[in-house]
Design an enzyme around this catalytic site. Structure first.
Site, short mmCIF file in Angstrom:
data_model
loop_
_atom_site.label_atom_id
_atom_site.label_comp_id
_atom_site.label_asym_id
_atom_site.label_seq_id
_atom_site.Cartn_x
_atom_site.Cartn_y
_atom_site.Cartn_z
CG ASP A 1 -63.58 -44.36 35.67
OD1 ASP A 1 -63.10 -45.50 35.53
OD2 ASP A 1 -64.76 -44.18 36.01
CB SER A 2 -62.07 -43.20 30.23
OG SER A 2 -63.29 -42.59 30.53
CG HIS B 1 -63.44 -33.92 37.52
ND1 HIS B 1 -64.21 -34.90 38.08
CD2 HIS B 1 -63.05 -33.11 38.55
CE1 HIS B 1 -64.30 -34.70 39.38
NE2 HIS B 1 -63.61 -33.63 39.70
N GLY B 2 -62.01 -35.61 33.89
CA GLY B 2 -62.06 -35.95 32.47
C GLY B 2 -60.70 -35.93 31.81
CB ALA B 3 -57.47 -35.79 33.23
CG ASP C 1 -65.32 -38.99 40.84
OD1 ASP C 1 -64.97 -37.80 40.81
OD2 ASP C 1 -65.37 -39.72 39.80
CG HIS C 2 -68.49 -36.41 39.54
ND1 HIS C 2 -68.48 -35.13 39.04
CD2 HIS C 2 -67.51 -37.08 38.89
CE1 HIS C 2 -67.52 -35.02 38.13
NE2 HIS C 2 -66.91 -36.19 38.02
CB SER D 1 -68.60 -42.71 40.82
OG SER D 1 -68.96 -44.05 40.47
CD GLU E 1 -67.14 -29.95 38.11
OE1 GLU E 1 -67.18 -31.04 38.71
OE2 GLU E 1 -67.20 -29.86 36.87
P1 13P Z 1 -62.13 -39.79 32.41
O1 13P Z 1 -63.45 -40.25 31.87
O2 13P Z 1 -61.43 -38.89 31.43
O3 13P Z 1 -61.27 -40.91 32.86
O4 13P Z 1 -62.44 -38.86 33.70
C1 13P Z 1 -62.73 -39.47 34.93
C2 13P Z 1 -63.20 -38.46 35.94
O5 13P Z 1 -63.16 -37.27 35.78
C3 13P Z 1 -63.75 -39.02 37.19
O6 13P Z 1 -64.28 -38.02 38.01
O1 G3H Z 2 -66.68 -38.97 36.18
C1 G3H Z 2 -67.19 -40.08 36.28
C2 G3H Z 2 -66.38 -41.28 36.55
O2 G3H Z 2 -65.76 -41.74 35.37
C3 G3H Z 2 -67.20 -42.32 37.22
O3 G3H Z 2 -67.99 -43.00 36.30
O4 G3H Z 2 -70.22 -42.80 37.37
O5 G3H Z 2 -69.78 -44.55 35.63
O6 G3H Z 2 -68.77 -44.75 37.92
P1 G3H Z 2 -69.29 -43.83 36.84
ZN ZN Z 3 -65.18 -36.39 36.94
#
Ligand code: 13P
Ligand code: G3H
Ligand code: ZN
Length: 311
Positions: free
Chosen positions: A258-259, A213-215, A82-83, A50, A134
């Site tokens: 990520d989380s 995302h966010g999975a 990412d993003h 990211s 996206e």
């Molecule tokens: P989580 O926060 O659910 O792990 O999602 C991560 C993500 O979408 C990174 O782009």
């Molecule tokens: O979607 C975001 C990812 O979890 C990356 O998180 O921007 O804190 O590195 P971050």
């Molecule tokens: Zn994401």
């Protein structure tokens, strides 16, 4: 094996009814834990970086860590932005060796999202780099952007053909009810994903790779472990694994996590500090933390995404 873009990975994943795990990396132990899992299970993998990770560790450090990983394994590895917030960041990653980038124009007006995505695609494709776009916005926190629950918006299926054809993107992230971070649903809430939207999108874009995302599932064992060792995380519910499995069998070819890695790392380090208050050598607590990352990634690859053995 040399770094690859996502074209082949996604083609095989779409045809095979599975998804590739895309895991966020911020330091050496995270890269090593993920790649050890991919190597052990012979799975392709995406390591994603990211804007915040680049600010924390630096582009060159992360790039070199990922390059080092390719020397240790034969499985295909893509390094992905990412993003990506704008064209300049995507260009800098492409020029700096990334094999895939995301341009996240999801918070822009539709025509502006198309324009910036098209510009990134033109630059990337000339250099063999694949691009994720996206449509729709997720709730939660990503980099420094916070979208409050209630202000998210599902992807509109009627826009996807126009968006894909006018931008030329290689994959599309859609919003169907997942969200970023560890607090996706409150206790008592019943997590639901809009599979009807995913179905409609894939009807309109046959064979086209979709991204979730966010999975993270916000694995309860790690939340409990954090709280058992002095942490104070509110109860939280993530995306149920059977729903991710269902999405992977449909058009979803990339699932972002990520989380769950953050939770496993933090839980393990907290436990180590409790168990061994005399330890002060970082290797003593980072080694089990790296092992925990590997276990989480293996679990996802084997039991949820279906990508184990597909390298
Ligand atoms: P989580 O926060 O659910 O792990 O999602 C991560 C993500 O979408 C990174 O782009
Ligand atoms: O979607 C975001 C990812 O979890 C990356 O998180 O921007 O804190 O590195 P971050
Ligand atoms: Zn994401």
């Amino acid at each position: 094996m040399a770094l690859v873009n996502t074209t082949e990975m996604f083609k095989k994943a779409y045809e095979g009814g599975y998804a590739i795990g895309a895991f966020n990396v911020n330091n050496m132990e995270i890269v090593q834990g993920i790649v050890a899992a991919a190597d052990h299970l012979k799975s392709p993998v995406i390591l994603q970086v990211s804007k915040g990770a680049r600010a924390y560790a630096g582009h060159n450090y992360l790039m070199k860590l990922v390059e080092a990983a390719t020397a240790e394994t034969d499985v295909p590895i893509a390094i992905h932005l990412d993003h990506g917030p704008d064209f300049e960041t995507c260009k800098s990653c492409i020029d700096g060796g990334f094999t895939s980038v995301m341009i996240d124009g999801s918070s822009l007006p539709y025509e502006e999202n198309i324009a910036v995505t098209r510009k990134v695609v033109e630059y990337a494709h000339e250099r063999g780099v694949t691009v994720e776009g996206e449509l729709g916005t997720l709730a939660g926190v990503e980099d420094d952007v916070v979208v409050e629950a209630g202000n998210e918006s599902y992807t509109k299926p009627e826009q996807v053909e126009d968006f894909a054809s006018r931008t030329g993107v290689d994959s599309l992230a859609i919003a169907i009810g997942t969200s970023h971070g560890a607090y996706k649903f409150k206790p008592g809430q019943n997590p639901q994903l809009r599979f009807d939207i995913l179905e409609e999108v894939s009807k309109r874009l046959p064979g086209f790779p979709i991204v979730l995302h966010g999975a993270s599932s916000v694995m309860p064992e790690y939340v409990e472990k954090i709280n058992a060792h002095g942490g104070k995380m509110p109860d939280a519910i993530g995306i149920p694994e059977p729903m991710l499995r269902q999405a992977a069998e449909m058009a979803v070819c990339k699932i972002n996590v990520d989380s769950d890695l953050r939770l496993a790392l933090t839980a393990t380090i907290r436990e180590q500090f409790d168990l061994y208050p005399d330890h002060f050598d970082p290797r003593q607590y980072l080694k089990p933390a790296r092992q925990a990352i590997q276990e989480v990634v293996e679990h996802k690859m084997l039991n949820v995404f279906g990508c184990a053995g597909k390298a």
